[in-house]
Design a protein around this motif. Structure first.
Motif, PDB file in Angstrom:
ATOM      1  N   ASP A   1      -3.959  -0.990   6.482  1.00  0.00           N
ATOM      2  CA  ASP A   1      -4.288   0.385   6.114  1.00  0.00           C
ATOM      3  C   ASP A   1      -4.258   0.646   4.621  1.00  0.00           C
ATOM      4  OD1 ASP A   1      -4.659   1.213   8.765  1.00  0.00           O
ATOM      5  OD2 ASP A   1      -2.482   1.376   9.022  1.00  0.00           O
ATOM      6  N   GLY A   2      -4.596  -0.336   3.860  1.00  0.00           N
ATOM      7  CA  GLY A   2      -4.782  -0.077   2.430  1.00  0.00           C
ATOM      8  C   GLY A   2      -6.057   0.752   2.267  1.00  0.00           C
ATOM      9  N   VAL A   3      -6.021   1.709   1.354  1.00  0.00           N
ATOM     10  CA  VAL A   3      -7.196   2.552   1.149  1.00  0.00           C
ATOM     11  C   VAL A   3      -7.549   2.570  -0.335  1.00  0.00           C
ATOM     12  CG1 VAL A   3      -8.206   4.836   1.482  1.00  0.00           C
ATOM     13  CG2 VAL A   3      -6.494   4.002   3.099  1.00  0.00           C
TER      14      VAL A   3
ATOM     15  N   ALA B   1     -12.270  -7.966  -1.215  1.00  0.00           N
ATOM     16  CA  ALA B   1     -10.998  -8.502  -0.724  1.00  0.00           C
ATOM     17  C   ALA B   1      -9.866  -7.566  -1.127  1.00  0.00           C
ATOM     18  CB  ALA B   1     -10.762  -9.890  -1.301  1.00  0.00           C
ATOM     19  N   CYS B   2      -9.193  -7.045  -0.144  1.00  0.00           N
ATOM     20  CA  CYS B   2      -8.100  -6.113  -0.398  1.00  0.00           C
ATOM     21  C   CYS B   2      -7.057  -6.790  -1.289  1.00  0.00           C
ATOM     22  CB  CYS B   2      -7.457  -5.690   0.919  1.00  0.00           C
ATOM     23  SG  CYS B   2      -6.075  -4.560   0.712  1.00  0.00           S
ATOM     24  N   THR B   3      -6.566  -6.051  -2.254  1.00  0.00           N
ATOM     25  CA  THR B   3      -5.617  -6.646  -3.200  1.00  0.00           C
ATOM     26  C   THR B   3      -4.230  -6.827  -2.608  1.00  0.00           C
ATOM     27  OG1 THR B   3      -5.275  -4.426  -4.067  1.00  0.00           O
ATOM     28  CG2 THR B   3      -6.777  -5.860  -5.263  1.00  0.00           C
ATOM     29  N   HIS B   4      -4.069  -6.404  -1.380  1.00  0.00           N
ATOM     30  CA  HIS B   4      -2.785  -6.627  -0.729  1.00  0.00           C
ATOM     31  C   HIS B   4      -2.731  -8.031  -0.153  1.00  0.00           C
ATOM     32  CE1 HIS B   4      -0.088  -5.820   2.961  1.00  0.00           C
ATOM     33  NE2 HIS B   4       0.680  -6.139   1.948  1.00  0.00           N
ATOM     34  N   MET B   5      -3.583  -8.300   0.849  1.00  0.00           N
ATOM     35  CA  MET B   5      -3.524  -9.601   1.498  1.00  0.00           C
ATOM     36  C   MET B   5      -4.884 -10.294   1.553  1.00  0.00           C
ATOM     37  SD  MET B   5      -0.358  -9.975   2.354  1.00  0.00           S
ATOM     38  CE  MET B   5      -0.592 -11.403   3.386  1.00  0.00           C
ATOM     39  N   GLY B   6      -5.875  -9.685   1.007  1.00  0.00           N
ATOM     40  CA  GLY B   6      -7.156 -10.363   0.952  1.00  0.00           C
ATOM     41  C   GLY B   6      -8.086 -10.130   2.137  1.00  0.00           C
ATOM     42  N   CYS B   7      -7.726  -9.237   3.047  1.00  0.00           N
ATOM     43  CA  CYS B   7      -8.669  -8.892   4.110  1.00  0.00           C
ATOM     44  C   CYS B   7      -9.849  -8.148   3.476  1.00  0.00           C
ATOM     45  CB  CYS B   7      -8.026  -7.978   5.144  1.00  0.00           C
ATOM     46  SG  CYS B   7      -6.570  -8.677   5.894  1.00  0.00           S
ATOM     47  N   LEU B   8     -10.969  -8.124   4.182  1.00  0.00           N
ATOM     48  CA  LEU B   8     -12.131  -7.453   3.620  1.00  0.00           C
ATOM     49  C   LEU B   8     -12.054  -5.956   3.891  1.00  0.00           C
ATOM     50  CD1 LEU B   8     -14.954  -9.959   4.560  1.00  0.00           C
ATOM     51  CD2 LEU B   8     -13.699  -9.721   2.409  1.00  0.00           C
ATOM     52  N   VAL B   9     -12.135  -5.183   2.846  1.00  0.00           N
ATOM     53  CA  VAL B   9     -12.110  -3.733   3.035  1.00  0.00           C
ATOM     54  C   VAL B   9     -13.480  -3.262   3.512  1.00  0.00           C
ATOM     55  CG1 VAL B   9     -10.329  -3.380   1.297  1.00  0.00           C
ATOM     56  CG2 VAL B   9     -12.726  -3.267   0.625  1.00  0.00           C
ATOM     57  N   GLN B  10     -13.469  -2.161   4.244  1.00  0.00           N
ATOM     58  CA  GLN B  10     -14.714  -1.638   4.788  1.00  0.00           C
ATOM     59  C   GLN B  10     -14.951  -0.220   4.301  1.00  0.00           C
ATOM     60  OE1 GLN B  10     -13.977  -2.430   8.939  1.00  0.00           O
ATOM     61  NE2 GLN B  10     -13.528  -4.533   8.332  1.00  0.00           N
ATOM     62  N   TRP B  11     -16.189   0.047   4.002  1.00  0.00           N
ATOM     63  CA  TRP B  11     -16.557   1.357   3.481  1.00  0.00           C
ATOM     64  C   TRP B  11     -16.655   2.350   4.630  1.00  0.00           C
ATOM     65  CZ3 TRP B  11     -16.440   4.332  -0.409  1.00  0.00           C
ATOM     66  CH2 TRP B  11     -17.257   5.467  -0.503  1.00  0.00           C
ATOM     67  N   GLN B  12     -16.014   3.494   4.457  1.00  0.00           N
ATOM     68  CA  GLN B  12     -16.133   4.536   5.473  1.00  0.00           C
ATOM     69  C   GLN B  12     -16.819   5.738   4.857  1.00  0.00           C
ATOM     70  OE1 GLN B  12     -12.535   5.844   7.771  1.00  0.00           O
ATOM     71  NE2 GLN B  12     -12.809   3.766   8.576  1.00  0.00           N
ATOM     72  N   GLU B  13     -17.985   6.025   5.368  1.00  0.00           N
ATOM     73  CA  GLU B  13     -18.778   7.119   4.825  1.00  0.00           C
ATOM     74  C   GLU B  13     -18.059   8.456   5.045  1.00  0.00           C
ATOM     75  OE1 GLU B  13     -21.753   6.190   3.266  1.00  0.00           O
ATOM     76  OE2 GLU B  13     -21.588   8.233   2.478  1.00  0.00           O
ATOM     77  N   SER B  14     -17.342   8.576   6.182  1.00  0.00           N
ATOM     78  CA  SER B  14     -16.744   9.871   6.543  1.00  0.00           C
ATOM     79  C   SER B  14     -15.788  10.390   5.465  1.00  0.00           C
ATOM     80  CB  SER B  14     -16.027   9.757   7.875  1.00  0.00           C
ATOM     81  OG  SER B  14     -15.073   8.713   7.827  1.00  0.00           O
ATOM     82  N   ASP B  15     -14.922   9.528   4.965  1.00  0.00           N
ATOM     83  CA  ASP B  15     -14.016  10.021   3.925  1.00  0.00           C
ATOM     84  C   ASP B  15     -14.322   9.415   2.571  1.00  0.00           C
ATOM     85  OD1 ASP B  15     -13.138   7.465   4.268  1.00  0.00           O
ATOM     86  OD2 ASP B  15     -11.028   7.964   4.547  1.00  0.00           O
ATOM     87  N   HIS B  16     -15.435   8.678   2.519  1.00  0.00           N
ATOM     88  CA  HIS B  16     -15.872   8.147   1.240  1.00  0.00           C
ATOM     89  C   HIS B  16     -14.836   7.212   0.605  1.00  0.00           C
ATOM     90  CE1 HIS B  16     -19.756   9.403  -0.070  1.00  0.00           C
ATOM     91  NE2 HIS B  16     -19.455   9.093  -1.315  1.00  0.00           N
ATOM     92  N   GLN B  17     -14.225   6.384   1.424  1.00  0.00           N
ATOM     93  CA  GLN B  17     -13.235   5.461   0.876  1.00  0.00           C
ATOM     94  C   GLN B  17     -13.350   4.098   1.554  1.00  0.00           C
ATOM     95  OE1 GLN B  17      -9.562   7.525  -0.755  1.00  0.00           O
ATOM     96  NE2 GLN B  17      -9.511   8.151   1.373  1.00  0.00           N
ATOM     97  N   PHE B  18     -12.771   3.108   0.902  1.00  0.00           N
ATOM     98  CA  PHE B  18     -12.681   1.776   1.502  1.00  0.00           C
ATOM     99  C   PHE B  18     -11.386   1.680   2.293  1.00  0.00           C
ATOM    100  CE2 PHE B  18     -15.227   1.013  -2.326  1.00  0.00           C
ATOM    101  CZ  PHE B  18     -16.324   0.372  -1.767  1.00  0.00           C
ATOM    102  N   HIS B  19     -11.480   1.110   3.474  1.00  0.00           N
ATOM    103  CA  HIS B  19     -10.276   0.955   4.287  1.00  0.00           C
ATOM    104  C   HIS B  19     -10.067  -0.514   4.613  1.00  0.00           C
ATOM    105  CE1 HIS B  19      -9.532   5.235   5.300  1.00  0.00           C
ATOM    106  NE2 HIS B  19     -10.784   5.322   4.872  1.00  0.00           N
ATOM    107  N   CYS B  20      -8.836  -0.936   4.479  1.00  0.00           N
ATOM    108  CA  CYS B  20      -8.530  -2.311   4.851  1.00  0.00           C
ATOM    109  C   CYS B  20      -8.050  -2.324   6.297  1.00  0.00           C
ATOM    110  CB  CYS B  20      -7.449  -2.893   3.938  1.00  0.00           C
ATOM    111  SG  CYS B  20      -7.045  -4.572   4.402  1.00  0.00           S
ATOM    112  N   PRO B  21      -8.648  -3.137   7.136  1.00  0.00           N
ATOM    113  CA  PRO B  21      -8.289  -3.129   8.554  1.00  0.00           C
ATOM    114  C   PRO B  21      -6.915  -3.750   8.821  1.00  0.00           C
ATOM    115  CG  PRO B  21      -9.851  -4.877   8.114  1.00  0.00           C
ATOM    116  CD  PRO B  21      -9.710  -4.109   6.837  1.00  0.00           C
ATOM    117  N   CYS B  22      -6.387  -4.454   7.847  1.00  0.00           N
ATOM    118  CA  CYS B  22      -5.144  -5.193   8.133  1.00  0.00           C
ATOM    119  C   CYS B  22      -3.901  -4.321   8.016  1.00  0.00           C
ATOM    120  CB  CYS B  22      -5.030  -6.385   7.198  1.00  0.00           C
ATOM    121  SG  CYS B  22      -6.291  -7.622   7.523  1.00  0.00           S
TER     122      CYS B  22
END
Lengths: 366, 207
Positions: free
Chosen positions: A320-322, A297-318
């Protein structure tokens, strides 16, 4: 007459002391034995103080911090999903997980239903110390609150508790219940918008986190292989290593083997939480080989962050928290001041199985 | 990994759809995941924070308590916010919360001596108010300016020195060619007059 003059002289002094305190920005309260006229004079002094250049301008840090708290609060209240919704979401996740398993032909262990103990021996050991607390969580809250209130309110700290009896009955009785709930929530939130924001997924968690703030340390006995979890205080962003789920409120959830997790960022989901688990390579200041489990759960608004293999980071779809692979706020994200993804405790079994301490489901707790 | 990512995205959509289906206000808040909701809150906050903070500051006179009480006010407000209200009525309501929050604060502080509390309340410290709150159309510093304008010169000067210039009693005395004792008397009387002026101002402009 001389007595009168003396009295007046003291009034001038008293007012001067108050004005000095105002000038220095100290917390000052007008004396309590003022006549109505005098009270108006002090009120005028306070009003004039607020016109002092810059005095009544809120500090930017305060403005920001309060807004973060409000956001978290708003989310916590408005966005707590209904239990049925959580169940359905869980079902979907399970289905999707299994689809994914089939497609990837990974030998991923089936996600067990929360009612079934994930690992029987552990479960039993963990249940014991928390049973009493499960039976009457409400009483714990109530019992623990007066102490909290006292700690939380300055004015009450100044007065000792036996003075309760002198209190005018009407206003105070009317006040107490509201304050109690306000402060118990506040103690959870103080400086920690994050905890609430990350609790959006799962109804049970909010209650548990709140309970955790008031539950005395459970002296759980744990298998020798694991350090005894001691996280009792609420999650605090100033200490991101503090586990999201305190020992008494959690159950161990199997997420895979060390070999399966190493070099991967592996999602997992239970009835109460969605998260990721990975193993540190020793970069970013993490200890090498540490198993890191974090809430999705993203610490901004609680959306589920998703893992992106390409840049090796979690991205929040809501928004753009990374977050980095270890859940730390990433520089490349648009959102500033994000707190890291809250972590959960992990534990290794004898054969390299990895477990994560997840919140108990509300069902299994009853 | 790819499949799983897809899975999470779908889940996400599913979440949004889910809340679309049943749509009382709360669900809508959730569906937005903020964006609209957050913006609303942000607007509400930005429009009112300064106002409320200055209002509360003008009651307590120090930062620490002003921050504490402002936080309490907004937390209470957000927890019971009614998004259907118009911005004006929302503001009025917010002031009402601020007012009772300040009142509660005084009550907690002064509850030791009940009789003096009554006196304070009689004297117009923000008491427990069920009646219509006075909405201060003018901001505190506007009110101060108005009062200053209406004061006799020496009263205006002593208050300007002490409050707007933040001069010490010694410097004020020097500047005004008075003894410190004179200044103490003068500021006492000046504030008394200021309070009178403020009261009449409230009667004429308060709603």
């Amino acid at each position: 007459m001389p007595g009168e003059d003396q009295k007046r002289f003291e009034d001038y002094l008293e007012l001067e002391r108050y004005i000095e305190a105002l000038q220095e920005g100290r917390v000052a309260h007008p004396p309590s034995d003022l006549t109505p006229t005098q009270a108006r004079i002090y009120r005028a002094a306070t009003l004039f103080r607020s016109a002092s250049p810059g005095a009544a301008t809120p500090r930017p840090e305060f403005v920001e911090e309060l807004f973060t708290r409000l956001l978290a609060l708003d989310q916590d209240d408005a966005a707590t999903p209904r239990p049925e919704f959580v169940e359905e979401l869980q079902a979907r996740l399970l289905a999707l997980d299994q689809e994914a398993n089939d497609e990837d032909t990974l030998k991923m262990p089936r996600v067990k239903k929360a009612e079934e103990p994930a690992v029987v021996p552990l479960q039993v050991e963990l249940e014991t110390p928390t049973r009493a607390e499960q039976e009457r969580p409400g009483e714990h809250m109530v019992a623990a609150q007066p102490a909290e209130i006292e700690a939380a309110t300055r004015e009450e700290r100044e007065q000792s508790s036996e003075q309760e009896g002198v209190v005018p009955p009407v206003p105070v009785r009317k006040n107490t219940p509201r304050r109690a709930s306000f402060f118990s929530r506040r103690s959870l939130l103080t400086g920690s918008a994050v905890a609430a924001a990350s609790l959006v997924v799962g109804t049970g968690i909010g209650a548990m986190a709140e309970r955790s703030a008031t539950t005395p340390p459970a002296s759980a006995s744990h298998p020798a292989t694991t350090p005894a979890p001691t996280g009792i205080s609420p999650y605090s962003p100033s200490n991101p290593q503090m586990p999201l789920v305190p020992a008494g409120a959690g159950m161990w959830h199997y997420v895979g083997t060390l070999d399966e997790i190493r070099g991967n960022v592996r999602p997992f989901s239970t009835e109460t939480i969605v998260g990721y688990v990975t193993i540190s390579d020793g970069d970013e200041g993490e200890q090498k080989d540490e198993i890191i489990a974090m809430s999705a759960a993203c610490t901004h608004m609680g959306c589920l962050v998703q893992w992106q293999e390409s840049d090796h980071q979690f991205h929040c779809p809501c928004h753009d928290g990374v977050f980095t692979e270890y859940g730390k706020p990433s520089q490349s994200g648009k959102l500033k001041y994000l707190a890291p993804l809250p972590r959960m405790q992990t534990m290794k079994g004898d054969n390299g199985e990895v477990y994560v301490l997840v919140p108990k489901s509300p069902k299994s707790a009853t | 990994v790819k499949t799983l990512r897809g899975a999470y995205q779908q889940t996400h959509l599913a979440m949004a759809q889910q809340s679309d289906g049943t749509s009382p206000a709360k669900e809508q808040g959730y569906q937005g995941h903020g964006s609209q909701d957050v913006q609303e809150l942000q607007t509400f906050y930005q429009e009112n924070l300064g106002l409320i903070y200055r209002y509360i500051y003008s009651k307590v006179g120090n930062r620490e308590e002003a921050e504490d009480l402002t936080s309490q006010t907004f937390i209470k407000a957000v927890r019971s916010i009614d998004r259907e209200r118009s911005p004006q009525s929302m503001q009025k309501w917010l002031f009402q919360i601020a007012r009772t929050t300040v009142a509660d604060h005084w009550r907690a502080y002064y509850r030791l001596s009940v009789s003096s509390l009554d006196e304070l309340l009689d004297a117009g410290w923000e008491g427990p108010t069920e009646e219509e709150p006075v909405v201060h159309r003018a901001e505190p510093d506007e009110r101060v300016k108005r009062i200053l304008k209406a004061l006799p010169d020496h009263y205006r000067e002593v208050l300007t020195c002490r409050f707007l210039l933040n001069l010490s009693i010694k410097d004020t005395a020097q500047r005004m060619g008075l003894t410190e004792a004179n200044v103490k008397v003068l500021q006492f009387r000046a504030l008394k007059r200021a309070a009178d002026l403020e009261d009449t101002a409230m009667e004429t402009t308060g709603s």
